[in-house]
Write a protein that holds these residues in place. Sequence first.
Motif, PDB file in Angstrom:
ATOM      1  N   VAL A  96      29.722  51.996  41.621  1.00  0.00           N
ATOM      2  CA  VAL A  96      31.076  52.270  41.117  1.00  0.00           C
ATOM      3  C   VAL A  96      32.080  51.769  42.155  1.00  0.00           C
ATOM      4  O   VAL A  96      31.782  51.746  43.348  1.00  0.00           O
ATOM      5  CB  VAL A  96      31.315  53.770  40.810  1.00  0.00           C
ATOM      6  CG1 VAL A  96      30.392  54.253  39.702  1.00  0.00           C
ATOM      7  CG2 VAL A  96      31.181  54.635  42.043  1.00  0.00           C
ATOM      8  N   PRO A  97      33.268  51.355  41.717  1.00  0.00           N
ATOM      9  CA  PRO A  97      34.250  50.812  42.665  1.00  0.00           C
ATOM     10  C   PRO A  97      35.104  51.915  43.286  1.00  0.00           C
ATOM     11  O   PRO A  97      35.270  52.999  42.715  1.00  0.00           O
ATOM     12  CB  PRO A  97      35.109  49.918  41.764  1.00  0.00           C
ATOM     13  CG  PRO A  97      35.106  50.626  40.443  1.00  0.00           C
ATOM     14  CD  PRO A  97      33.738  51.273  40.323  1.00  0.00           C
ATOM     15  N   GLY A  98      35.665  51.619  44.475  1.00  0.00           N
ATOM     16  CA  GLY A  98      36.626  52.510  45.113  1.00  0.00           C
ATOM     17  C   GLY A  98      37.986  51.857  45.195  1.00  0.00           C
ATOM     18  O   GLY A  98      38.184  50.736  44.700  1.00  0.00           O
ATOM     19  N   ASN A  99      38.924  52.545  45.837  1.00  0.00           N
ATOM     20  CA  ASN A  99      40.268  51.987  45.932  1.00  0.00           C
ATOM     21  C   ASN A  99      40.277  50.649  46.667  1.00  0.00           C
ATOM     22  O   ASN A  99      41.027  49.740  46.305  1.00  0.00           O
ATOM     23  CB  ASN A  99      41.226  52.981  46.602  1.00  0.00           C
ATOM     24  CG  ASN A  99      40.695  53.563  47.892  1.00  0.00           C
ATOM     25  OD1 ASN A  99      39.718  54.311  47.867  1.00  0.00           O
ATOM     26  ND2 ASN A  99      41.296  53.221  49.012  1.00  0.00           N
ATOM     27  N   HIS A 100      39.429  50.489  47.680  1.00  0.00           N
ATOM     28  CA  HIS A 100      39.421  49.218  48.416  1.00  0.00           C
ATOM     29  C   HIS A 100      38.999  48.044  47.524  1.00  0.00           C
ATOM     30  O   HIS A 100      39.382  46.912  47.788  1.00  0.00           O
ATOM     31  CB  HIS A 100      38.485  49.313  49.624  1.00  0.00           C
ATOM     32  CG  HIS A 100      39.142  49.919  50.821  1.00  0.00           C
ATOM     33  ND1 HIS A 100      39.517  49.197  51.932  1.00  0.00           N
ATOM     34  CD2 HIS A 100      39.521  51.200  51.072  1.00  0.00           C
ATOM     35  CE1 HIS A 100      40.081  49.994  52.816  1.00  0.00           C
ATOM     36  NE2 HIS A 100      40.085  51.226  52.317  1.00  0.00           N
ATOM     37  N   ASP A 101      38.211  48.316  46.497  1.00  0.00           N
ATOM     38  CA  ASP A 101      37.719  47.233  45.626  1.00  0.00           C
ATOM     39  C   ASP A 101      38.789  46.735  44.657  1.00  0.00           C
ATOM     40  O   ASP A 101      38.529  45.830  43.853  1.00  0.00           O
ATOM     41  CB  ASP A 101      36.487  47.722  44.849  1.00  0.00           C
ATOM     42  CG  ASP A 101      35.375  48.159  45.790  1.00  0.00           C
ATOM     43  OD1 ASP A 101      35.017  47.355  46.671  1.00  0.00           O
ATOM     44  OD2 ASP A 101      34.896  49.302  45.684  1.00  0.00           O
ATOM     45  N   ALA A 102      39.987  47.321  44.719  1.00  0.00           N
ATOM     46  CA  ALA A 102      41.019  46.976  43.736  1.00  0.00           C
ATOM     47  C   ALA A 102      42.324  46.487  44.375  1.00  0.00           C
ATOM     48  O   ALA A 102      43.320  46.343  43.674  1.00  0.00           O
ATOM     49  CB  ALA A 102      41.305  48.197  42.857  1.00  0.00           C
ATOM     50  N   TYR A 103      42.340  46.249  45.695  1.00  0.00           N
ATOM     51  CA  TYR A 103      43.609  45.856  46.318  1.00  0.00           C
ATOM     52  C   TYR A 103      43.942  44.375  46.114  1.00  0.00           C
ATOM     53  O   TYR A 103      45.096  44.020  45.929  1.00  0.00           O
ATOM     54  CB  TYR A 103      43.584  46.154  47.826  1.00  0.00           C
ATOM     55  CG  TYR A 103      43.717  47.628  48.156  1.00  0.00           C
ATOM     56  CD1 TYR A 103      44.838  48.339  47.745  1.00  0.00           C
ATOM     57  CD2 TYR A 103      42.728  48.295  48.867  1.00  0.00           C
ATOM     58  CE1 TYR A 103      44.965  49.695  48.039  1.00  0.00           C
ATOM     59  CE2 TYR A 103      42.849  49.643  49.164  1.00  0.00           C
ATOM     60  CZ  TYR A 103      43.961  50.333  48.746  1.00  0.00           C
ATOM     61  OH  TYR A 103      44.090  51.670  49.033  1.00  0.00           O
ATOM     62  N   ALA A 104      42.941  43.517  46.162  1.00  0.00           N
ATOM     63  CA  ALA A 104      43.224  42.069  46.158  1.00  0.00           C
ATOM     64  C   ALA A 104      43.664  41.563  44.792  1.00  0.00           C
ATOM     65  O   ALA A 104      44.504  40.673  44.698  1.00  0.00           O
ATOM     66  CB  ALA A 104      41.994  41.298  46.629  1.00  0.00           C
ATOM     67  N   GLN A 105      43.107  42.108  43.738  1.00  0.00           N
ATOM     68  CA  GLN A 105      43.399  41.567  42.415  1.00  0.00           C
ATOM     69  C   GLN A 105      43.138  42.618  41.345  1.00  0.00           C
ATOM     70  O   GLN A 105      42.172  43.372  41.431  1.00  0.00           O
ATOM     71  CB  GLN A 105      42.526  40.339  42.145  1.00  0.00           C
ATOM     72  CG  GLN A 105      41.088  40.542  42.577  1.00  0.00           C
ATOM     73  CD  GLN A 105      40.223  39.314  42.386  1.00  0.00           C
ATOM     74  OE1 GLN A 105      40.521  38.461  41.576  1.00  0.00           O
ATOM     75  NE2 GLN A 105      39.136  39.250  43.126  1.00  0.00           N
ATOM     76  N   GLU A 106      43.998  42.634  40.349  1.00  0.00           N
ATOM     77  CA  GLU A 106      43.807  43.563  39.250  1.00  0.00           C
ATOM     78  C   GLU A 106      42.596  43.096  38.426  1.00  0.00           C
ATOM     79  O   GLU A 106      42.366  41.903  38.266  1.00  0.00           O
ATOM     80  CB  GLU A 106      45.060  43.609  38.366  1.00  0.00           C
ATOM     81  CG  GLU A 106      45.200  44.936  37.701  1.00  0.00           C
ATOM     82  CD  GLU A 106      46.623  45.215  37.219  1.00  0.00           C
ATOM     83  OE1 GLU A 106      47.575  44.582  37.705  1.00  0.00           O
ATOM     84  OE2 GLU A 106      46.734  46.067  36.327  1.00  0.00           O
ATOM     85  N   GLN A 146      47.252  49.446  43.037  1.00  0.00           N
ATOM     86  CA  GLN A 146      48.284  50.204  43.755  1.00  0.00           C
ATOM     87  C   GLN A 146      48.659  49.466  45.034  1.00  0.00           C
ATOM     88  O   GLN A 146      47.915  48.598  45.499  1.00  0.00           O
ATOM     89  CB  GLN A 146      47.788  51.612  44.082  1.00  0.00           C
ATOM     90  CG  GLN A 146      46.552  51.643  44.970  1.00  0.00           C
ATOM     91  CD  GLN A 146      45.905  53.016  45.032  1.00  0.00           C
ATOM     92  OE1 GLN A 146      46.573  54.028  45.089  1.00  0.00           O
ATOM     93  NE2 GLN A 146      44.567  53.043  45.008  1.00  0.00           N
ATOM     94  N   PRO A 147      49.804  49.823  45.644  1.00  0.00           N
ATOM     95  CA  PRO A 147      50.175  49.196  46.915  1.00  0.00           C
ATOM     96  C   PRO A 147      49.179  49.556  48.011  1.00  0.00           C
ATOM     97  O   PRO A 147      48.502  50.587  47.932  1.00  0.00           O
ATOM     98  CB  PRO A 147      51.554  49.798  47.221  1.00  0.00           C
ATOM     99  CG  PRO A 147      52.020  50.446  45.964  1.00  0.00           C
ATOM    100  CD  PRO A 147      50.797  50.780  45.166  1.00  0.00           C
ATOM    101  N   LEU A 148      49.135  48.724  49.057  1.00  0.00           N
ATOM    102  CA  LEU A 148      48.187  48.946  50.156  1.00  0.00           C
ATOM    103  C   LEU A 148      48.371  50.304  50.831  1.00  0.00           C
ATOM    104  O   LEU A 148      47.409  50.866  51.361  1.00  0.00           O
ATOM    105  CB  LEU A 148      48.377  47.874  51.238  1.00  0.00           C
ATOM    106  CG  LEU A 148      47.943  46.454  50.916  1.00  0.00           C
ATOM    107  CD1 LEU A 148      48.148  45.571  52.124  1.00  0.00           C
ATOM    108  CD2 LEU A 148      46.480  46.437  50.487  1.00  0.00           C
ATOM    109  N   LEU A 149      49.600  50.821  50.822  1.00  0.00           N
ATOM    110  CA  LEU A 149      49.868  52.089  51.509  1.00  0.00           C
ATOM    111  C   LEU A 149      49.194  53.271  50.839  1.00  0.00           C
ATOM    112  O   LEU A 149      49.041  54.323  51.439  1.00  0.00           O
ATOM    113  CB  LEU A 149      51.380  52.353  51.562  1.00  0.00           C
ATOM    114  CG  LEU A 149      52.162  51.478  52.536  1.00  0.00           C
ATOM    115  CD1 LEU A 149      53.651  51.696  52.356  1.00  0.00           C
ATOM    116  CD2 LEU A 149      51.740  51.782  53.975  1.00  0.00           C
ATOM    117  N   LEU A 150      48.825  53.103  49.571  1.00  0.00           N
ATOM    118  CA  LEU A 150      48.206  54.205  48.832  1.00  0.00           C
ATOM    119  C   LEU A 150      46.709  53.975  48.670  1.00  0.00           C
ATOM    120  O   LEU A 150      46.243  52.830  48.680  1.00  0.00           O
ATOM    121  CB  LEU A 150      48.854  54.352  47.459  1.00  0.00           C
ATOM    122  CG  LEU A 150      50.332  54.759  47.455  1.00  0.00           C
ATOM    123  CD1 LEU A 150      50.858  54.801  46.035  1.00  0.00           C
ATOM    124  CD2 LEU A 150      50.532  56.102  48.154  1.00  0.00           C
TER     125      LEU A 150
END
Length: 277
Positions: A96-106, A146-150
């Motif tokens: 399953v993915p985490g938040n880090h797996d979604a920062y570069a591209q939707e 989401q933005p990198l800060l979150l």
Amino acid sequence: MARIAHISDLHLVEDTHHLRRGAARLRLEYLSAGRTIDARERWDRVMRALRRVCELEVDHLVVTGDLTEDGVGAQFEVLSDALDAAAIDPARVTLVPGNHDAYAQEGAWARALAGPLARFARTSAPAVTTVVGDAVVVAISTAVAQPLLLAQGEIDAFQMAKLAHTLDRFHRDGRTIVVAQHHGPERRPGAMQWLDGLRGYERQRALMAEHANAAVLHGHTHRAADRPLDGAEHPRVFSAPAVVDSDDPVRVYETGDGRVRPLSASRDAAFRARLCA
Ligand SMILES: [Fe+2]
């Protein structure tokens, strides 16, 4: 009975990351703050964890997110190569993915499951279920753009509805339900909830509190924990240390009688079932 291994937070990086420039470089450095960006070292940590899983003779492996550092395609290819190198049967792995797996591209997770991780789609697509002995493993994505800060997570309405259906259906079948997700189903302390909590966690808690035969396995906190979801002893919530940080990152659980119990990794296997070739 079923025996399930759990690892989390691999934070894999591609070998060619040093070629990155501009925003892609800054994103990687920001997300890796406090850690050396060493693709080889992170690969070695993942391979040690996977080899350990293979030695343990478990029936299934759950990997609860932050598979990659920032979710570029090349990092999902590294994960694919690592799982290949360990010769783990794709039918016996839930990713399953985490938040880090979604920062570069939707849509990175959907692309990964259609591309380098396609052989894991049957066990790892959002809300799919895999029967493992007397248990059923449910893959839940909490990854959101989401933005990198979150570092928040959210379970979308489709998955929440499927989870409700799965809990009811397999409860009637007398199975133990193991829900794999990155963010834990609870409120984080203070401002941490806004920063990196699971949005709408109350809905999942309410849903699962009625099912003592269920448990949640999650990552995100980078530490091992074992606690009840609510006041009752069951259902329980378990988290795993991060592969990227820990020298002992593998957790093992045994299911039976509608319960999920953590095992000591050193305990002898009571039965044999090969996960790896
Ligand atoms: Fe993480």
